[in-house]
Write a protein that holds these residues in place. Structure first.
Motif, PDB file in Angstrom:
ATOM      1  N   SER A 123      18.984 -11.413  17.919  1.00  8.85           N
ATOM      2  CA  SER A 123      19.493 -12.625  19.226  1.00  8.85           C
ATOM      3  C   SER A 123      18.513 -12.877  19.848  1.00  8.85           C
ATOM      4  O   SER A 123      16.839 -12.741  20.078  1.00  8.85           O
ATOM      5  CB  SER A 123      19.069 -11.249  20.409  1.00  8.85           C
ATOM      6  N   ALA A 124      18.379 -14.525  20.046  1.00  5.80           N
ATOM      7  CA  ALA A 124      17.419 -14.712  20.790  1.00  5.80           C
ATOM      8  C   ALA A 124      17.639 -15.910  22.012  1.00  5.80           C
ATOM      9  O   ALA A 124      18.851 -15.469  22.724  1.00  5.80           O
ATOM     10  CB  ALA A 124      17.423 -16.373  20.328  1.00  5.80           C
ATOM     11  N   HIS A 125      16.269 -15.650  23.143  1.00  8.24           N
ATOM     12  CA  HIS A 125      16.112 -15.856  23.659  1.00  8.24           C
ATOM     13  C   HIS A 125      16.760 -14.871  25.425  1.00  8.24           C
ATOM     14  O   HIS A 125      16.357 -14.995  26.453  1.00  8.24           O
ATOM     15  CB  HIS A 125      16.884 -17.123  24.502  1.00  8.24           C
ATOM     16  N   THR A 126      17.827 -13.624  24.624  1.00 11.81           N
ATOM     17  CA  THR A 126      17.698 -13.251  25.466  1.00 11.81           C
ATOM     18  C   THR A 126      18.704 -11.479  25.012  1.00 11.81           C
ATOM     19  O   THR A 126      18.314 -11.744  23.366  1.00 11.81           O
ATOM     20  CB  THR A 126      19.056 -13.273  26.247  1.00 11.81           C
ATOM     21  N   SER A 127      18.910 -10.658  25.569  1.00 15.00           N
ATOM     22  CA  SER A 127      18.600  -9.267  24.358  1.00 15.00           C
ATOM     23  C   SER A 127      20.427  -9.365  24.312  1.00 15.00           C
ATOM     24  O   SER A 127      21.575 -10.440  24.244  1.00 15.00           O
ATOM     25  CB  SER A 127      19.296  -8.739  25.465  1.00 15.00           C
ATOM     26  N   MET A 128      20.789  -9.112  22.907  1.00 15.24           N
ATOM     27  CA  MET A 128      22.506  -8.745  22.020  1.00 15.24           C
ATOM     28  C   MET A 128      23.491  -8.728  23.168  1.00 15.24           C
ATOM     29  O   MET A 128      24.708  -8.628  22.936  1.00 15.24           O
ATOM     30  CB  MET A 128      22.028  -7.805  21.405  1.00 15.24           C
ATOM     31  N   GLU A 129      22.832  -7.525  23.956  1.00 15.63           N
ATOM     32  CA  GLU A 129      23.849  -6.855  25.024  1.00 15.63           C
ATOM     33  C   GLU A 129      24.835  -8.006  26.143  1.00 15.63           C
ATOM     34  O   GLU A 129      25.542  -8.578  26.425  1.00 15.63           O
ATOM     35  CB  GLU A 129      23.472  -6.034  26.121  1.00 15.63           C
ATOM     36  N   LYS A 147      18.596   0.457  18.461  1.00 16.85           N
ATOM     37  CA  LYS A 147      17.435  -0.440  18.200  1.00 16.85           C
ATOM     38  C   LYS A 147      16.261  -0.739  18.730  1.00 16.85           C
ATOM     39  O   LYS A 147      15.252  -0.629  18.653  1.00 16.85           O
ATOM     40  CB  LYS A 147      18.285  -1.631  17.836  1.00 16.85           C
ATOM     41  N   SER A 148      17.119  -0.885  20.105  1.00 21.28           N
ATOM     42  CA  SER A 148      15.555  -0.482  21.217  1.00 21.28           C
ATOM     43  C   SER A 148      14.897   0.844  21.460  1.00 21.28           C
ATOM     44  O   SER A 148      13.737  -0.036  21.702  1.00 21.28           O
ATOM     45  CB  SER A 148      16.310  -1.207  22.438  1.00 21.28           C
ATOM     46  N   ARG A 149      15.908   1.734  21.196  1.00 18.59           N
ATOM     47  CA  ARG A 149      14.798   3.120  20.949  1.00 18.59           C
ATOM     48  C   ARG A 149      13.934   2.899  19.722  1.00 18.59           C
ATOM     49  O   ARG A 149      12.634   3.291  20.143  1.00 18.59           O
ATOM     50  CB  ARG A 149      15.077   3.581  20.949  1.00 18.59           C
ATOM     51  N   ARG A 150      14.434   2.037  18.558  1.00 19.75           N
ATOM     52  CA  ARG A 150      13.239   1.799  17.523  1.00 19.75           C
ATOM     53  C   ARG A 150      11.999   0.791  17.856  1.00 19.75           C
ATOM     54  O   ARG A 150      11.107   1.312  17.426  1.00 19.75           O
ATOM     55  CB  ARG A 150      14.051   2.018  16.270  1.00 19.75           C
ATOM     56  N   ASN A 151      12.653   0.409  18.662  1.00 22.88           N
ATOM     57  CA  ASN A 151      11.383  -1.098  19.095  1.00 22.88           C
ATOM     58  C   ASN A 151      10.478  -0.766  19.809  1.00 22.88           C
ATOM     59  O   ASN A 151       8.958  -0.443  19.968  1.00 22.88           O
ATOM     60  CB  ASN A 151      12.031  -1.940  19.710  1.00 22.88           C
ATOM     61  N   LEU A 152      10.649   0.489  20.782  1.00 28.34           N
ATOM     62  CA  LEU A 152       9.710   1.110  21.476  1.00 28.34           C
ATOM     63  C   LEU A 152       9.158   2.045  21.120  1.00 28.34           C
ATOM     64  O   LEU A 152       7.827   2.509  21.512  1.00 28.34           O
ATOM     65  CB  LEU A 152      10.591   2.232  23.087  1.00 28.34           C
ATOM     66  N   MET A 153       9.522   2.548  19.864  1.00 29.18           N
ATOM     67  CA  MET A 153       8.630   3.188  19.248  1.00 29.18           C
ATOM     68  C   MET A 153       7.924   2.683  17.928  1.00 29.18           C
ATOM     69  O   MET A 153       7.096   3.239  17.273  1.00 29.18           O
ATOM     70  CB  MET A 153       9.838   4.598  18.536  1.00 29.18           C
ATOM     71  N   SER A 180      12.153  -8.872  13.121  1.00 28.49           N
ATOM     72  CA  SER A 180      12.888  -9.395  13.971  1.00 28.49           C
ATOM     73  C   SER A 180      12.816  -9.934  14.788  1.00 28.49           C
ATOM     74  O   SER A 180      13.283 -10.896  15.777  1.00 28.49           O
ATOM     75  CB  SER A 180      14.218  -8.766  13.455  1.00 28.49           C
ATOM     76  N   LEU A 181      11.970  -9.475  15.715  1.00 27.32           N
ATOM     77  CA  LEU A 181      11.390  -9.792  17.443  1.00 27.32           C
ATOM     78  C   LEU A 181      11.225 -11.513  17.026  1.00 27.32           C
ATOM     79  O   LEU A 181      10.364 -11.285  16.878  1.00 27.32           O
ATOM     80  CB  LEU A 181      10.879  -9.244  17.784  1.00 27.32           C
ATOM     81  N   THR A 182      11.464 -11.408  18.687  1.00 34.32           N
ATOM     82  CA  THR A 182      10.129 -13.209  18.925  1.00 34.32           C
ATOM     83  C   THR A 182       8.633 -12.700  19.422  1.00 34.32           C
ATOM     84  O   THR A 182       9.083 -11.074  19.885  1.00 34.32           O
ATOM     85  CB  THR A 182      11.631 -14.183  19.879  1.00 34.32           C
ATOM     86  N   ALA A 183       8.518 -13.916  19.392  1.00 31.40           N
ATOM     87  CA  ALA A 183       7.211 -13.172  20.560  1.00 31.40           C
ATOM     88  C   ALA A 183       7.661 -13.466  21.994  1.00 31.40           C
ATOM     89  O   ALA A 183       6.594 -12.054  22.326  1.00 31.40           O
ATOM     90  CB  ALA A 183       6.771 -14.696  20.674  1.00 31.40           C
ATOM     91  N   ARG A 184       9.019 -14.286  22.930  1.00 28.48           N
ATOM     92  CA  ARG A 184       9.286 -13.669  23.720  1.00 28.48           C
ATOM     93  C   ARG A 184       9.519 -12.364  23.805  1.00 28.48           C
ATOM     94  O   ARG A 184       9.603 -11.605  24.984  1.00 28.48           O
ATOM     95  CB  ARG A 184      10.389 -14.357  24.679  1.00 28.48           C
ATOM     96  N   GLU A 185      10.035 -11.564  22.654  1.00 27.14           N
ATOM     97  CA  GLU A 185      11.222 -10.857  23.102  1.00 27.14           C
ATOM     98  C   GLU A 185      10.122  -9.438  22.711  1.00 27.14           C
ATOM     99  O   GLU A 185       9.968  -8.345  23.070  1.00 27.14           O
ATOM    100  CB  GLU A 185      11.779 -10.145  21.158  1.00 27.14           C
ATOM    101  N   VAL A 186       9.091  -9.806  21.918  1.00 27.03           N
ATOM    102  CA  VAL A 186       7.360  -8.547  21.780  1.00 27.03           C
ATOM    103  C   VAL A 186       7.082  -8.417  22.973  1.00 27.03           C
ATOM    104  O   VAL A 186       6.237  -7.860  23.577  1.00 27.03           O
ATOM    105  CB  VAL A 186       6.362  -9.281  20.950  1.00 27.03           C
ATOM    106  N   GLN A 187       7.280 -10.250  24.236  1.00 34.20           N
ATOM    107  CA  GLN A 187       6.197  -9.766  25.283  1.00 34.20           C
ATOM    108  C   GLN A 187       7.053  -8.902  25.811  1.00 34.20           C
ATOM    109  O   GLN A 187       6.145  -8.494  27.078  1.00 34.20           O
ATOM    110  CB  GLN A 187       5.681 -11.167  26.146  1.00 34.20           C
TER     111      GLN A 187
END
Length: 202
Positions: free
Chosen positions: A58-64, A107-113, A119-126
């Motif tokens: 997902s780009a610029h915002t969350s999938m939800e 997926k959000s939980r896995r990212n937090l782990m 697949s994350l953008t710089a903004r999503e990593v931030q």
């Protein structure tokens, strides 16, 4: 000489099919990222593998949020009413929506782990870094709160033990004093001596 039209069909070999899936999936996500960056578009891609594993972008915002935007747009256009005219269709749509949200949360939980970050953008990593920072602050506050309560409870127990010790020392002293008073001999009086008969023999 031009290349002939390639007929698409299912790959029979499991290994070749998995390799092709991995390459095509990476290419699809890359194209989605490119169109999002170049055209400033909100893009969402959801791919389930043959084994049921989720891959999404997902780009610029969350999938939800993109799914909610799609749902709102579909309702405004009447697509949902046309496509899901009966209860079964509506339930299927709700099931797909719920499944997508569950997968997004997983997926959000896995990212937090710290997993599946490619697949994350710089903004999503931030944003992820900010979420982890907030979580760490909340954990530290909770830890300090628990330690403060634990110290307070230990101090209360210490005061109670000191008071009980004082009471026991006082009772011990009273018992000892009573025991000494009971075993003390009676005083020998002069009047007693005078009353004794004179037994001197001359």
């Amino acid at each position: 000489m031009g290349r002939g039209k390639v007929q698409l069909r299912r790959i029979e070999s499991n290994v070749s099919r998995q390799v092709t899936f991995s390459k095509r999936r990476s290419g699809l996500l890359k194209k989605a990222h490119e169109i999002a960056v170049l055209c400033d578009a909100n893009v969402a891609v959801i791919v389930f593998s043959a084994k049921g594993r989720l891959y999404e972008y997902s780009a610029h915002t969350s999938m939800e949020r993109i799914l909610e935007r799609y749902e709102t747009f579909s309702l405004s256009q009447g697509n949902v009413v046309e496509e899901f005219t009966d209860l079964e269709g509506s339930m299927n749509y709700d099931h797909i929506k719920l499944t997508s949200r569950i997968e997004a949360l997983q997926k959000s939980r896995r990212n937090l782990m710290g997993e599946q970050l490619d697949s994350l953008t710089a903004r999503e990593v931030q944003q992820l870094e900010q979420q982890i920072g907030n979580a760490l602050r909340n954990i530290r506050l909770k830890k300090n709160h628990l330690l403060t309560n634990s110290i307070g409870e230990l101090q209360n127990k210490e005061r109670m033990l000191m008071e009980q010790n004082k009471i026991l020392e006082k009772e011990k002293a009273e018992v000892l004093e009573a025991s000494l008073h009971k075993n003390r001999p009676a005083p020998f009086c002069n009047n007693t001596v005078a009353s004794l008969p004179n037994l001197n023999i001359w």
